[in-house]
Design a protein around this motif. Structure first.
Motif, PDB file in Angstrom:
ATOM      1  N   LEU A  61       0.832  -1.427   0.138  1.00 16.75           N
ATOM      2  CA  LEU A  61       0.163   0.092  -0.128  1.00 16.75           C
ATOM      3  C   LEU A  61       0.756   1.362  -0.147  1.00 16.75           C
ATOM      4  O   LEU A  61       0.269   2.416  -0.048  1.00 16.75           O
TER       5      LEU A  61
ATOM      6  N   LYS B  60      -0.130   4.169  -2.412  1.00 11.85           N
ATOM      7  CA  LYS B  60      -1.314   4.680  -1.693  1.00 11.85           C
ATOM      8  C   LYS B  60      -1.277   5.737  -0.520  1.00 11.85           C
ATOM      9  O   LYS B  60      -1.911   6.529  -0.309  1.00 11.85           O
TER      10      LYS B  60
ATOM     11  N   GLU C  33       0.081   8.946  -1.658  1.00 15.74           N
ATOM     12  CA  GLU C  33      -1.200   9.723  -2.320  1.00 15.74           C
ATOM     13  C   GLU C  33      -1.814  10.294  -1.344  1.00 15.74           C
ATOM     14  O   GLU C  33      -2.324  11.406  -1.279  1.00 15.74           O
TER      15      GLU C  33
ATOM     16  N   LYS D 207     -10.700  10.831  -0.392  1.00 18.97           N
ATOM     17  CA  LYS D 207      -9.614   9.920  -0.735  1.00 18.97           C
ATOM     18  C   LYS D 207      -9.647   8.670  -0.848  1.00 18.97           C
ATOM     19  O   LYS D 207      -8.977   7.798  -1.376  1.00 18.97           O
TER      20      LYS D 207
ATOM     21  N   PHE E 231      -8.067   6.902  -4.201  1.00 16.97           N
ATOM     22  CA  PHE E 231      -7.144   5.966  -4.152  1.00 16.97           C
ATOM     23  C   PHE E 231      -7.400   4.463  -4.187  1.00 16.97           C
ATOM     24  O   PHE E 231      -6.430   3.595  -3.778  1.00 16.97           O
TER      25      PHE E 231
ATOM     26  N   LEU F 210      -9.350   2.733  -1.712  1.00 17.87           N
ATOM     27  CA  LEU F 210      -9.323   2.284  -0.404  1.00 17.87           C
ATOM     28  C   LEU F 210     -10.624   2.113   0.052  1.00 17.87           C
ATOM     29  O   LEU F 210     -11.624   3.031  -0.079  1.00 17.87           O
TER      30      LEU F 210
END
Lengths: 175, 175
Positions: free
Chosen positions: A75, A78, A81, A92, A96, A98
């Motif tokens: 991860l 990510k 980011e 987010k 991204f 998640l």
């Protein structure tokens, strides 16, 4: 996600991994990247953290609840980011990839892709004004049994990370 | 030992290595092992730490000075010995073959074998009674240029450590 005894939480945070901190308020969830955290007490687990991100700071101060989610190596991009953007501008989780999951005891979401998730309540705000430091009590801990021996990442500044390497075991009476 | 700019101190502590903390009082120096620390401010560098060892706690509270010394992999067994013993009973420097060097600004010694040494003064004691938490200001930082790319160690409890592994670099605007 499987229960983790609260007495073992320190074994996850003491080694200093980069974590993500989620918050939620008025139907909106947010997530930030965080390396400024430390254990303060074994059990109940108390964690001090410095929340430098303005949007998360506001949400945490208002709701007094959050989740500390611990990502493994895969991860890493990510996490960067997440750290490079603000939840004021974008969702987010969606941006991204998640996946937020409902927590049991707090309003902030767990992150499905993380190998551990710690539900936290703010237990002390005395150092918030001076250092942006919150003392959190971990009230529930989850571990993903499908992620075997996850390698965490450690931030050295400006996107430089070191991944967990060799494990060593030495005879120690120290907890 | 070579000067390290104070602005770079966080890059050493943020990744969560096990460190050693030295203190000195009335001609006696002591050293403990510590994993409960975090950055609180970039510059001047402020570091929060929980000092759980009674003898070091007393010395730090009395003198308000210490050194955070950062060991690499090869010192792991000594760090455990330091953590398993008390300076009340023995001179840990002598017993474990650690070499104290005079610091520039504080009475506590540097440790020659460590790749980095941070001279610290206690800047805030407000959380000492509640959490044994000191806020330290790093006033001088040293790095050993002969130790190239030192691998630090991270404690997972009971003598289980993970050593730094792969380094990765990702594009990040985050400091």
């Amino acid at each position: 996600m499987k229960d983790l005894p609260l007495s073992k939480v320190y074994q996850l945070l003491e080694p200093g991994p980069v974590v993500m901190l989620t918050t939620a308020r008025k139907g909106r969830a947010n997530v930030m990247a965080m390396s400024w955290h430390m254990m303060v007490e074994f059990e109940p687990p108390l964690v001090a953290c410095v929340v430098g991100s303005a949007y998360s700071f506001e949400m945490l101060r208002a709701t007094k609840e959050c989740v500390i989610a611990i990502p493994a190596r895969k991860l890493a991009s990510k996490v960067v980011e997440v750290g490079n953007s603000s939840g004021r501008d974008i969702d987010k989780f969606e941006s991204f990839g998640l996946t937020p999951l409902p927590a049991k005891n707090v309003g902030a979401p767990l992150i499905k892709e993380c190998f551990a998730n710690l539900e936290c309540r703010v237990s002390d705000t005395r150092e918030v004004n001076r250092y942006s430091m919150f003392i959190l009590e971990v009230v529930k801990a989850w571990i993903d049994p499908d992620q075997k021996r996850p390698k965490t990442i450690h931030h050295h500044g400006y996107g430089n990370f070191v991944v967990d390497g060799e494990a060593i075991r030495l005879k120690s009476g120290m907890r």
